[in-house]
Scaffold this active site. Sequence first.
Site, mmCIF file in Angstrom:
data_model
loop_
_atom_site.group_PDB
_atom_site.id
_atom_site.type_symbol
_atom_site.label_atom_id
_atom_site.label_comp_id
_atom_site.label_asym_id
_atom_site.label_seq_id
_atom_site.Cartn_x
_atom_site.Cartn_y
_atom_site.Cartn_z
ATOM 1 N N GLY A 17 0.826 -1.201 0.000
ATOM 2 C CA GLY A 17 0.000 0.000 0.000
ATOM 3 C C GLY A 17 0.859 1.249 0.000
ATOM 4 N N PHE A 20 -1.153 7.166 2.458
ATOM 5 C CA PHE A 20 -0.462 8.103 3.349
ATOM 6 C C PHE A 20 0.600 7.407 4.193
ATOM 7 C CE2 PHE A 20 -4.130 10.633 2.314
ATOM 8 C CZ PHE A 20 -3.594 11.913 2.253
ATOM 9 N N VAL A 85 -2.108 -7.581 -3.649
ATOM 10 C CA VAL A 85 -1.656 -8.590 -2.680
ATOM 11 C C VAL A 85 -2.864 -9.419 -2.262
ATOM 12 C CG1 VAL A 85 -0.696 -8.965 -0.382
ATOM 13 C CG2 VAL A 85 0.325 -7.283 -1.918
ATOM 14 N N GLU A 176 -18.930 17.257 3.360
ATOM 15 C CA GLU A 176 -18.224 17.939 2.277
ATOM 16 C C GLU A 176 -18.927 17.710 0.940
ATOM 17 O OE1 GLU A 176 -13.914 17.883 4.549
ATOM 18 O OE2 GLU A 176 -14.205 16.483 2.907
ATOM 19 N N ASP A 306 -4.941 3.248 8.517
ATOM 20 C CA ASP A 306 -6.348 2.873 8.720
ATOM 21 C C ASP A 306 -6.531 1.402 9.066
ATOM 22 O OD1 ASP A 306 -7.078 5.424 8.048
ATOM 23 O OD2 ASP A 306 -8.238 4.883 6.268
ATOM 24 N N ALA A 323 -5.428 10.554 8.029
ATOM 25 C CA ALA A 323 -4.115 10.628 7.381
ATOM 26 C C ALA A 323 -2.980 10.914 8.381
ATOM 27 C CB ALA A 323 -4.160 11.676 6.277
HETATM 28 C C1 LIG Z 1 -13.405 10.708 0.790
HETATM 29 C C2 LIG Z 1 -12.399 10.692 1.929
HETATM 30 C C3 LIG Z 1 -12.068 11.881 2.581
HETATM 31 C C4 LIG Z 1 -11.129 11.875 3.619
HETATM 32 N N1 LIG Z 1 -10.825 13.062 4.225
HETATM 33 C C5 LIG Z 1 -9.855 13.080 5.182
HETATM 34 C C6 LIG Z 1 -9.445 14.307 5.772
HETATM 35 O O1 LIG Z 1 -9.956 15.387 5.430
HETATM 36 N N2 LIG Z 1 -8.458 14.277 6.720
HETATM 37 C C7 LIG Z 1 -7.872 13.108 7.102
HETATM 38 O O2 LIG Z 1 -6.951 13.119 7.937
HETATM 39 N N3 LIG Z 1 -8.244 11.926 6.572
HETATM 40 C C8 LIG Z 1 -9.221 11.888 5.617
HETATM 41 N N4 LIG Z 1 -9.594 10.696 5.068
HETATM 42 C C9 LIG Z 1 -8.994 9.467 5.587
HETATM 43 C C10 LIG Z 1 -7.603 9.292 5.033
HETATM 44 O O3 LIG Z 1 -7.625 9.365 3.618
HETATM 45 C C11 LIG Z 1 -7.072 7.933 5.494
HETATM 46 O O4 LIG Z 1 -7.042 7.947 6.905
HETATM 47 C C12 LIG Z 1 -5.702 7.664 4.944
HETATM 48 O O5 LIG Z 1 -5.741 7.598 3.534
HETATM 49 C C13 LIG Z 1 -5.153 6.355 5.523
HETATM 50 O O6 LIG Z 1 -3.896 6.124 4.987
HETATM 51 P P1 LIG Z 1 -3.406 4.617 4.757
HETATM 52 O O7 LIG Z 1 -1.990 4.724 4.326
HETATM 53 O O8 LIG Z 1 -3.726 3.817 5.957
HETATM 54 O O9 LIG Z 1 -4.301 4.041 3.589
HETATM 55 P P2 LIG Z 1 -4.642 4.623 2.144
HETATM 56 O O10 LIG Z 1 -4.221 6.028 1.999
HETATM 57 O O11 LIG Z 1 -6.075 4.291 1.919
HETATM 58 O O12 LIG Z 1 -3.750 3.728 1.177
HETATM 59 C C14 LIG Z 1 -3.933 2.359 1.027
HETATM 60 C C15 LIG Z 1 -3.216 1.922 -0.244
HETATM 61 O O13 LIG Z 1 -3.156 0.507 -0.246
HETATM 62 C C16 LIG Z 1 -3.434 0.010 -1.531
HETATM 63 N N5 LIG Z 1 -3.955 -1.347 -1.343
HETATM 64 C C17 LIG Z 1 -4.953 -1.737 -0.515
HETATM 65 N N6 LIG Z 1 -5.096 -3.070 -0.533
HETATM 66 C C18 LIG Z 1 -4.168 -3.535 -1.382
HETATM 67 C C19 LIG Z 1 -3.846 -4.835 -1.832
HETATM 68 N N7 LIG Z 1 -4.470 -5.936 -1.370
HETATM 69 N N8 LIG Z 1 -2.869 -4.973 -2.754
HETATM 70 C C20 LIG Z 1 -2.208 -3.882 -3.234
HETATM 71 N N9 LIG Z 1 -2.484 -2.622 -2.831
HETATM 72 C C21 LIG Z 1 -3.443 -2.460 -1.919
HETATM 73 C C22 LIG Z 1 -4.434 0.998 -2.097
HETATM 74 O O14 LIG Z 1 -4.420 0.984 -3.519
HETATM 75 C C23 LIG Z 1 -3.939 2.322 -1.504
HETATM 76 O O15 LIG Z 1 -3.032 2.974 -2.382
HETATM 77 C C24 LIG Z 1 -10.526 10.671 4.027
HETATM 78 C C25 LIG Z 1 -10.866 9.483 3.366
HETATM 79 C C26 LIG Z 1 -11.781 9.490 2.320
HETATM 80 C C27 LIG Z 1 -12.130 8.200 1.612
#
Ligand SMILES: Cc1cc2nc3c(=O)[nH]c(=O)nc-3n(C[C@H](O)[C@H](O)[C@H](O)COP(=O)(O)OP(=O)(O)OC[C@H]3O[C@@H](n4cnc5c(N)ncnc54)[C@H](O)[C@@H]3O)c2cc1C
Length: 455
Positions: A17, A20, A85, A176, A306, A323
Site C-alpha cells: 500500500g 499516506f 496482494v 463535504e 487505517d 491521514a
Molecule cells: C473521501 C475521503 C475523505 C477523507 N478526508 C480526510 C481528511 O480530510 N483528513 C484526514 O486526515 N483523513 C481523511 N480521510 C482518511 C484518510 O484518507 C485515510 O485515513 C488515509 O488515507 C489512511 O492512509 P493509509 O496509508 O492507511 O491508507 P490509504 O491512503 O487508503 O492507502 C492504502 C493503499 O493501499 C493500496 N492497497 C490496498 N489493498 C491492497 C492490496 N491488497 N494490494 C495492493 N495494494 C493495496 C491501495 O491501492 C492504496 O493505495 C478521508 C478518506 C476518504 C475516503
Amino acid sequence: MDTNLPVSSQPRVVIVGCGFGGLRLAQQLRKAPVQVVVIDRNNYHNFQPLLYQVATGALEADSIAYPIRKIFTGQKNFFYRMADVQRIDSASNTVVTSVGDIRYDYLVLATGSLTNFFGLESIERNAMQIKSIPNALNLRSFIFQNFEKALLTEDPAEKQALLNIVVVGGGPTGVEISGSLAEMRRSVLPKDYPELNLKNMQVYLVEAGPALLGPMSKASQDDAKRYMDELGVRVLLNTSIKRYEDSRAYYSDTDFIRTENLVWAAGVNGAEVPGLPVEAITRNKRITVNSWNQVPGLPNVFAIGDVAFMTTDDMPKGLPMLAPVAQQHADQLAANLQRLLRGESPQDFKYFNKGSMAIVSRNKAVVDLPKDVHFRGFFGWLTWLFVHLMTLVGFRNKVVALIDWAFSYFSTDQALRLIIRPFSRKDMKDDQGKKSAEHRTATTEYNPTPPAIQV
Ligand SMILES: Cc1cc2nc3c(=O)[nH]c(=O)nc-3n(C[C@H](O)[C@H](O)[C@H](O)COP(=O)(O)OP(=O)(O)OC[C@H]3O[C@@H](n4cnc5c(N)ncnc54)[C@H](O)[C@@H]3O)c2cc1C
C-alpha cells in the site's frame, strides 16, 4: 518466483500500500540499510481527502494523484511492483500477489480501508461510494448523466428521482460532498440546465447519529448543521437508510426518498489481507497491533494507518482512521525498524493530535484545534484550503489545484463537468460487488431503528 527483484545483502522491507502511511514509511527508510519494496494495485498515490472535489467537478483527477515511481525517483533502495496482494504466508515470509510471490524479512501492511456497507446488499449493489479515483469519476459522470436524463422524461416522479441526491453518512466526507452538491445546485446547474426546475432537486444528508461531524466539537457540529440549512441541504439526523430498491431509499419499512443518486459515505472497514491469525482481526476488519505497530504473534509483521487497530491510554477505542495517524505511524515504525536492525528495543507510539477540520462550501468550514480552540467561516475555509494545498503531493498538483480553486472562487463556476466515460448501474454492480464481497459479512452494526420522519 520473486518478481525479478534484485538480490540484496540487506534485509527486505515489503510495504503493501502506497497511501499516506506506506508512502511516508518508504520515504523515511531512504537512508536505512534495507531494500524497500512497495506493492500497490495502483501506480499512483491517491490524496483521498480531495476525492469529493473530483466527484463534484471542482478538481481534475490528476490533481490529486501522483505517480509512485516519480515520487521515489533517485531513492536507490526503493523498488515498486504494481500488484494486488492476495494473501500472506507468514510461515514462509512471503506475500502472494497477482504478479507472483514476494519474500520479505519485514512486512508492513498499509492497505487502508474499504467502504463498509454493513451487510446491506441492496445498497452495496446500487449506491455510489467514494473511496477511490474511479469511484469519484463515476459519481461525477453518473450524476450529470441523470441530469441529462431528467430533461427527457415527462414523468414527475421519475424526474424527481433523477434530480434528488441522497448522501448517507454525516461525517466529514458526507458533509463535504453534500455541501458541494448544494453549492453546485445554486451556482452551476441553473446556468447549464435552464430547462430544469431545480426547485425539484433536493440534496439530503442522512445521518444515523444525533449530530453531524460526530467526532468533532459541539461548536463544529452546530456550525456545520447551520451551514447545511443555509445551503438548503435537508439534514435528517437519527435516521438510517437500510434498503435501496427501485430508485427508493427506504428509511423505514414503508417510508422512502425517491432518488437515482444514493451516495454511501456511512463507514469504512479495514482493508485486511487474508493470512493473518484470526485473533488479530477486529470486527471491522482492522488488524490489531501493539504500541510498536507489530501484529501479535508475528514479530516481523506490522500494520500502520487505517488498517491498524491500535489503542492508547487516551484512545481506548482505537486511534481514528485519519491521514495524520497513518503518517505518524509510519514515522515511528521507520525509526523502530532501524532500532531493531541495530539490536535496540523499539519505542512506543504516541499520537499527536493536530486537530480536525471539515469544509462545507465556499467560505464555510469548521476547524477544531487542540486545547478546545474552534473557529469557522472564511478563516476556517482559508485554513482548510492552505492545509490541503500544502499536503498535496507534487508541485504541479499544488499549482493546478490552486488555479482550479481560484477560478471557481472568482467565477462561481466549476469547469469540470464532462461525462467522459459514461457510467451505468450495471457498472456499479460489477465495480462494487467484486471489490467488497468479502466485506459484506461485516459485523459492525449500522444504527438502531430510526424514528419516523417527514420528507
Ligand atoms: C473521501 C475521503 C475523505 C477523507 N478526508 C480526510 C481528511 O480530510 N483528513 C484526514 O486526515 N483523513 C481523511 N480521510 C482518511 C484518510 O484518507 C485515510 O485515513 C488515509 O488515507 C489512511 O492512509 P493509509 O496509508 O492507511 O491508507 P490509504 O491512503 O487508503 O492507502 C492504502 C493503499 O493501499 C493500496 N492497497 C490496498 N489493498 C491492497 C492490496 N491488497 N494490494 C495492493 N495494494 C493495496 C491501495 O491501492 C492504496 O493505495 C478521508 C478518506 C476518504 C475516503
